[in-house]
Design a protein around this motif. Structure first.
Motif, PDB file in Angstrom:
ATOM      1  N   PRO A   1       0.842  -1.208   0.000  1.00  0.00           N
ATOM      2  CA  PRO A   1       0.000   0.000   0.000  1.00  0.00           C
ATOM      3  C   PRO A   1       0.875   1.255   0.000  1.00  0.00           C
ATOM      4  O   PRO A   1       2.018   1.203   0.428  1.00  0.00           O
ATOM      5  N   PRO A   2       0.338   2.369  -0.479  1.00  0.00           N
ATOM      6  CA  PRO A   2       1.082   3.632  -0.392  1.00  0.00           C
ATOM      7  C   PRO A   2       1.171   4.090   1.067  1.00  0.00           C
ATOM      8  O   PRO A   2       0.429   3.596   1.906  1.00  0.00           O
ATOM      9  N   SER A   3       2.105   4.998   1.353  1.00  0.00           N
ATOM     10  CA  SER A   3       2.197   5.539   2.719  1.00  0.00           C
ATOM     11  C   SER A   3       1.452   6.853   2.787  1.00  0.00           C
ATOM     12  O   SER A   3       1.472   7.652   1.850  1.00  0.00           O
TER      13      SER A   3
ATOM     14  N   GLY B   1       1.540  -3.884  11.252  1.00  0.00           N
ATOM     15  CA  GLY B   1       2.831  -3.522  11.834  1.00  0.00           C
ATOM     16  C   GLY B   1       3.784  -4.692  11.793  1.00  0.00           C
ATOM     17  O   GLY B   1       3.774  -5.475  10.840  1.00  0.00           O
ATOM     18  N   GLU B   2       4.577  -4.805  12.838  1.00  0.00           N
ATOM     19  CA  GLU B   2       5.663  -5.774  12.908  1.00  0.00           C
ATOM     20  C   GLU B   2       5.303  -7.182  12.423  1.00  0.00           C
ATOM     21  O   GLU B   2       5.867  -7.686  11.470  1.00  0.00           O
ATOM     22  N   ASP B   3       4.304  -7.720  13.110  1.00  0.00           N
ATOM     23  CA  ASP B   3       4.001  -9.129  12.876  1.00  0.00           C
ATOM     24  C   ASP B   3       2.541  -9.264  12.482  1.00  0.00           C
ATOM     25  O   ASP B   3       1.716  -9.674  13.280  1.00  0.00           O
ATOM     26  N   PRO B   4       2.225  -8.865  11.239  1.00  0.00           N
ATOM     27  CA  PRO B   4       0.810  -8.732  10.889  1.00  0.00           C
ATOM     28  C   PRO B   4       0.100 -10.079  10.792  1.00  0.00           C
ATOM     29  O   PRO B   4       0.709 -11.103  10.490  1.00  0.00           O
ATOM     30  N   PHE B   5      -1.169 -10.009  11.102  1.00  0.00           N
ATOM     31  CA  PHE B   5      -1.995 -11.201  10.943  1.00  0.00           C
ATOM     32  C   PHE B   5      -3.334 -10.803  10.347  1.00  0.00           C
ATOM     33  O   PHE B   5      -3.991  -9.873  10.834  1.00  0.00           O
ATOM     34  N   TYR B   6      -3.730 -11.478   9.306  1.00  0.00           N
ATOM     35  CA  TYR B   6      -5.010 -11.150   8.691  1.00  0.00           C
ATOM     36  C   TYR B   6      -5.906 -12.378   8.751  1.00  0.00           C
ATOM     37  O   TYR B   6      -5.565 -13.419   8.180  1.00  0.00           O
TER      38      TYR B   6
ATOM     39  N   ALA C   1     -14.268  -9.125   5.713  1.00  0.00           N
ATOM     40  CA  ALA C   1     -13.732  -7.945   6.400  1.00  0.00           C
ATOM     41  C   ALA C   1     -12.362  -7.707   5.759  1.00  0.00           C
ATOM     42  O   ALA C   1     -11.448  -8.506   5.943  1.00  0.00           O
ATOM     43  N   PRO C   2     -12.223  -6.653   4.972  1.00  0.00           N
ATOM     44  CA  PRO C   2     -11.006  -6.549   4.162  1.00  0.00           C
ATOM     45  C   PRO C   2      -9.799  -6.134   4.996  1.00  0.00           C
ATOM     46  O   PRO C   2      -9.960  -5.559   6.074  1.00  0.00           O
ATOM     47  N   PRO C   3      -8.595  -6.409   4.511  1.00  0.00           N
ATOM     48  CA  PRO C   3      -7.412  -5.841   5.157  1.00  0.00           C
ATOM     49  C   PRO C   3      -7.534  -4.324   5.091  1.00  0.00           C
ATOM     50  O   PRO C   3      -8.078  -3.795   4.133  1.00  0.00           O
ATOM     51  N   LEU C   4      -7.039  -3.636   6.109  1.00  0.00           N
ATOM     52  CA  LEU C   4      -7.197  -2.177   6.121  1.00  0.00           C
ATOM     53  C   LEU C   4      -5.907  -1.450   5.735  1.00  0.00           C
ATOM     54  O   LEU C   4      -5.742  -0.263   5.988  1.00  0.00           O
TER      55      LEU C   4
ATOM     56  N   LYS D   1      -4.235   5.981   9.678  1.00  0.00           N
ATOM     57  CA  LYS D   1      -3.318   6.627   8.731  1.00  0.00           C
ATOM     58  C   LYS D   1      -1.984   5.883   8.631  1.00  0.00           C
ATOM     59  O   LYS D   1      -1.266   6.006   7.650  1.00  0.00           O
ATOM     60  N   THR D   2      -1.677   5.131   9.679  1.00  0.00           N
ATOM     61  CA  THR D   2      -0.371   4.460   9.687  1.00  0.00           C
ATOM     62  C   THR D   2      -0.392   3.138   8.923  1.00  0.00           C
ATOM     63  O   THR D   2       0.644   2.511   8.733  1.00  0.00           O
ATOM     64  N   LEU D   3      -1.582   2.702   8.528  1.00  0.00           N
ATOM     65  CA  LEU D   3      -1.668   1.365   7.903  1.00  0.00           C
ATOM     66  C   LEU D   3      -1.311   1.413   6.423  1.00  0.00           C
ATOM     67  O   LEU D   3      -1.441   2.429   5.781  1.00  0.00           O
TER      68      LEU D   3
END
Lengths: 487, 384
Positions: free
Chosen positions: A293-295, A324-329, A379-382, A485-487
């Motif tokens: 994703p873009p920042s 973040g560090e250790d993402p889980f979806y 529920a989509p990834p954000l 905003k950080t995602l």
């Protein structure tokens, strides 16, 4: 000069080489869609965790190159006619993806050059008319285009292009393209600028093809979808790598490459042609799965975002996962009666699309996949969600702030902009600036005004449900927005 | 894309006459002029561009716009004399700048222009069209234009807009016949944007176009020395800009109807020149207050029910039409006043008057109209 071209050739199977169509210029129209299951029996999914399925490997680098340089739609407007119309310089060339070569370098990013078997060079539409868009003037790969105007009758554009087409093989290519568009144009016109009709369009294409041979038929072979498309928002591509199933209702199970290719069926008239595309499309899928994703391009308050992180973990994580560090979806398909957002898209896909599920399973496109709709939405990834306004599967909610506080959602709204200009980005609410309107489409005085109004009282356009932010305190909501905003 | 559509469509319509100029210049060579190809600088730059937002201003915009390459005025009228006999006229004026000149040199604009005028008149009890043509170069001093007062003229033909009124004055004289008419708008003008034909919203079509669907007409008509007082209604189209002559694979038909209840209707039908595919209609219904309601192809049924074959050219023309606007329940039949109103045999162009009857729900409707279309050749293809 005269010329007689028989229009309908009985069976509809045309020998012409591979031009396929879509229309050019701003209205691209291929579609993506939904499809069915395993054997000829069709499958429906339960809500809950979506199981993983293996994907064929591909080379992302090769995929990127193919995506921006190879034609997936093989019919279109003859290049010379395109040039007669635009003059020597294409519009919007300042927006371009790097690495476009040859003729493609001089075409806008949503068009791709293709040489048909007749030797005529064509300008064809590609995925990026829907799947790329600008944010603050910068072109972003994979960002859904939420400003596409599909209220325009594509047939008029395509037929009107005939003014620039010369006699002979050029005219033959143009007619082939125009005839295809004619067959599907009635299924792709929306009544609201911005919403997409790719789903319906793809169903219409299926109706005109023999599932086994993929041969085109001018007359539909199964009952076509209803003419009026349900509105859908274009999901961002950078979630492809996380999602185990494609589409809002997660019906796209199994191998994903051929679902993506369904967008190209406008002129893919044989299994051989489809297989040839499949061979390079595995790389395209690999590229999409590699997208990031873009920042967020503006300042973020780190302390506030930190607070927001806690709010998110407490209220949103179980459906949307961790970042973040250790993402889980979690790949969680949420039942309609739980998410309570507009149910129509899921219901129709579940109950009224069996003939298309059958078609898909019988066809080349379904060989490695099982289309299995469910009565729910994923529920989509954000990731990058700040960029993907408006929100929900039907794009009914203009900002994240409104999504998180249901009483602030506008019933009637339109983007706050001049003409076709982009609205300003609202950094507080996360979304495009919009105006709340006192009336819906019924109160509009011109067609143009009517098309600009998002009317959540229309069927399929509802903005209800997903009230998971309603009980938050104002400060919690602010913090949560900062975190997103950080995602 | 929007401008693309308009320029490819509407242009085709208004340009039918132009095609004579730019493509079939052979026809023109017969006229007392040198070959056009040697005169027209077809690649000329330097003409005024047609840019976006635009509203017509009168009387100035009734006149010529010589910094634009080409321009057309079409006037259709239906007149009655005191005895109630009807006279139907059609006047087409066209202007083509041979090359761009510096805008300041007003005189150059006058000499650098080519003008064509065409009159078609249907007289009571006469089963054929009386036609006249004028063709002149400004340079020869036989035709010209002025902005104060607003006027364009070719020999003894002229269209002018008097300063003190919002009307127009048409003067046509020839050996056999003459028209001296004042035309006063009953309705406001409508631009191509207002009409939203083919779904057009705002956007620059590459030319400017307005029409006045209903003007009140009053004046005299001369015929072989006798003079009759006439009155009636007319329809005006006026377009200027980069009107190009090549409609490519397309052909366009145009239907203009004035209903007796005060409403007017303009429809275009886009077809493929080879006759394949299904034609695409688009209509705008203009209320007596000037308000426009647009109809898209899925709301319209427009079908020819009869065909006429021109003995002169062999071209076949669909001449009787049924037109239905489904959302408002309006159904009309359009029957030609005369079959042979082939305006330009070289172009296979039929442009003529039709009688209109129909209904809207229970209510009976009547009116009159004009239809312009290109013919089909025997093979079934449109020929142009």
């Amino acid at each position: 000069m005269r010329l007689t071209i028989p229009f309908r050739l009985g069976s509809g199977r045309r020998v012409l080489a591979g031009v396929l169509a879509t229309l050019a210029i701003q209205t691209s129209m291929v579609g993506c869609d939904r499809a069915p299951t395993e054997t000829l029996a069709i499958t429906k999914s339960e809500v809950g965790r979506v199981p993983a399925s293996a994907q064929r490997p591909g080379d992302p680098q090769q995929g990127y190159d193919a995506l921006i340089n190879r034609a997936i739609v093989t019919c279109g407007l003859p290049y010379d006619a395109y040039r007669r119309r635009t003059g020597p310089q294409s519009p919007n060339l300042d927006l371009q993806f790097p690495g476009r070569t040859g003729r493609n370098a001089e075409l806008p990013y949503m068009l791709t050059a293709h040489v048909a078997e007749s030797g005529i060079e064509l300008v064809t539409s590609n995925c990026l008319g829907c799947h790329a868009a600008t944010f603050d003037g910068e072109l972003i790969m994979g960002l859904g285009n939420e400003f596409l105007d599909l209220t325009v009758d594509p047939l008029i554009a395509v037929e009107g292009a005939g003014a620039f087409v010369a006699e002979g093989p050029e005219a033959t290519e143009w007619r082939r393209w125009a005839d295809r568009i004619r067959a599907i144009s009635d299924y792709m016109m929306t009544d609201t600028i911005g919403v997409n009709s790719a789903n319906n369009l793809t169903l219409a294409l299926m109706a005109h093809r023999d599932p086994e041979t993929l041969a085109w038929s001018d007359e539909p072979l199964i009952e076509p979808p209803p003419e009026k498309p349900l509105p859908v928002s274009v999901p961002p591509w950078w979630n492809v790598g996380k999602k185990r199933a494609m589409f809002y209702n997660a019906e796209g199970r199994g191998d994903q490459v051929r679902y993506m290719m369904l967008a190209s069926t406008v002129c893919t008239d044989s299994v051989d042609e489809a297989a040839a595309i499949d061979a390079w499309f595995v790389h395209v899928r690999a590229y999409l799965a590699s997208l990031e994703p873009p920042s967020y391009p503006y300042p973020i308050d780190p302390d506030l975002a930190n607070e927001g992180y806690r709010v998110f973990q407490a209220n949103c994580k179980k459906c949307h996962g961790t970042y973040g560090e250790d993402p889980f979806y979690p790949n969680k398909l949420v039942a309609l009666d739980k998410v309570k957002t507009d149910p129509l898209l899921a219901r129709k896909g579940f109950k009224e699309a069996d003939r298309f599920l059958h078609w898909f399973q019988r066809s080349f496109y379904g060989e490695l996949s099982q289309a299995a709709p469910a009565l729910g939405y994923i529920a989509p990834p954000l990731d990058g969600v700040w960029a993907t306004a408006p929100y929900l599967h039907n794009g009914s909610i203009p900002t994240i702030a409104a999504l998180l506080q249901s009483e602030s959602r506008p019933t009637y709204w339109e983007f706050d902009r001049e003409g076709d200009a982009r609205p300003a980005y609202d950094r507080n609410q996360l979304g495009w600036a919009y105006r709340v309107l006192p009336h819906g489409k019924a109160g509009a005085t011109s067609r143009n005004e009517r098309y600009r109004i998002y009317d959540t009282t229309s069927s399929g356009y509802g903005n209800q449900g997903h009230t998971f932010g309603d009980d938050l305190r104002t400060d919690e909501r602010l913090a949560l927005i900062e975190y997103l905003k950080t995602l | 894309m929007k401008p693309w559509i308009v320029s490819s469509l509407s242009v085709t319509l208004f340009v039918l006459l132009w095609v004579t100029l730019t493509r079939e210049s052979g026809e023109w060579v017969k006229a007392p002029n040198p070959s056009l190809e040697t005169l027209i600088d077809l690649d000329a730059d330097g003409f005024s561009p047609v840019v976006g937002a635009w509203e017509p201003r009168f009387p100035a915009d009734h006149g010529a716009h010589p910094t634009f390459r080409s321009e057309l005025w079409n006037l259709f009228g239906w007149l009655l004399d005191r005895q109630g006999r009807s006279y139907v006229f059609q006047v087409n004026l066209t202007r083509l700048a041979l090359r761009a000149e510096a805008a300041e040199r007003a005189s150059a604009w006058a000499t650098n222009q080519l003008f064509r005028g065409h009159l078609a008149l249907i007289l009571p009890g006469v089963a054929s069209v009386l036609a006249e043509e004028r063709l002149n170069r400004g340079a020869l001093g036989l035709a010209g234009l002025s902005s104060e007062p607003v006027r364009i003229w070719l020999e003894d033909w002229s269209l002018s807009a008097p300063v003190d009124s919002d009307g127009l004055l048409l003067e046509i004289a020839s050996d056999r016949t003459g028209l001296s008419l004042t035309l006063n708008p009953i309705k406001p003008s409508a631009t191509s944007n207002d009409l939203e034909l083919f779904g057009q919203g705002p956007g620059s079509p590459g030319f400017h176009l307005y029409l006045i669907p209903r003007l009140a007409v009053q004046g005299d008509l001369r015929l072989d020395g006798t003079q009759v007082q006439v009155q009636g209604t007319a329809w005006l189209d006026h377009a200027w800009g980069a009107i190009s002559g090549a409609p490519g694979q397309l052909a366009l038909s145009r239907f203009a109807v004035q209903l007796d209840d005060g409403r007017d209707l303009m429809c275009l039908e886009l077809r493929r020149r080879d006759g394949s595919g299904r034609p695409i209609p688009s209509c705008a219904l203009i209320g007596s207050d000037g308000r426009v309601q647009a109809f898209g192809r899925r709301e319209i049924r427009l079908e020819p029910v009869d065909e006429w074959r021109s003995p002169a050219t062999g071209a076949r023309y669909p001449l009787s039409w049924r037109l239905a606007l489904q959302p408002v329940g309006l159904e009309l039949s359009l029957e030609p006043l005369l079959e042979d109103q082939e305006l330009d045999p070289a172009l296979r162009l039929w442009s003529g008057a039709v009688e209109v009857k129909g209904r809207e729900g229970e209510a009976q409707l009547s009116g009159r109209g004009w239809v312009e279309l290109t013919g089909l050749t025997r093979s079934g293809a449109n020929e142009l």
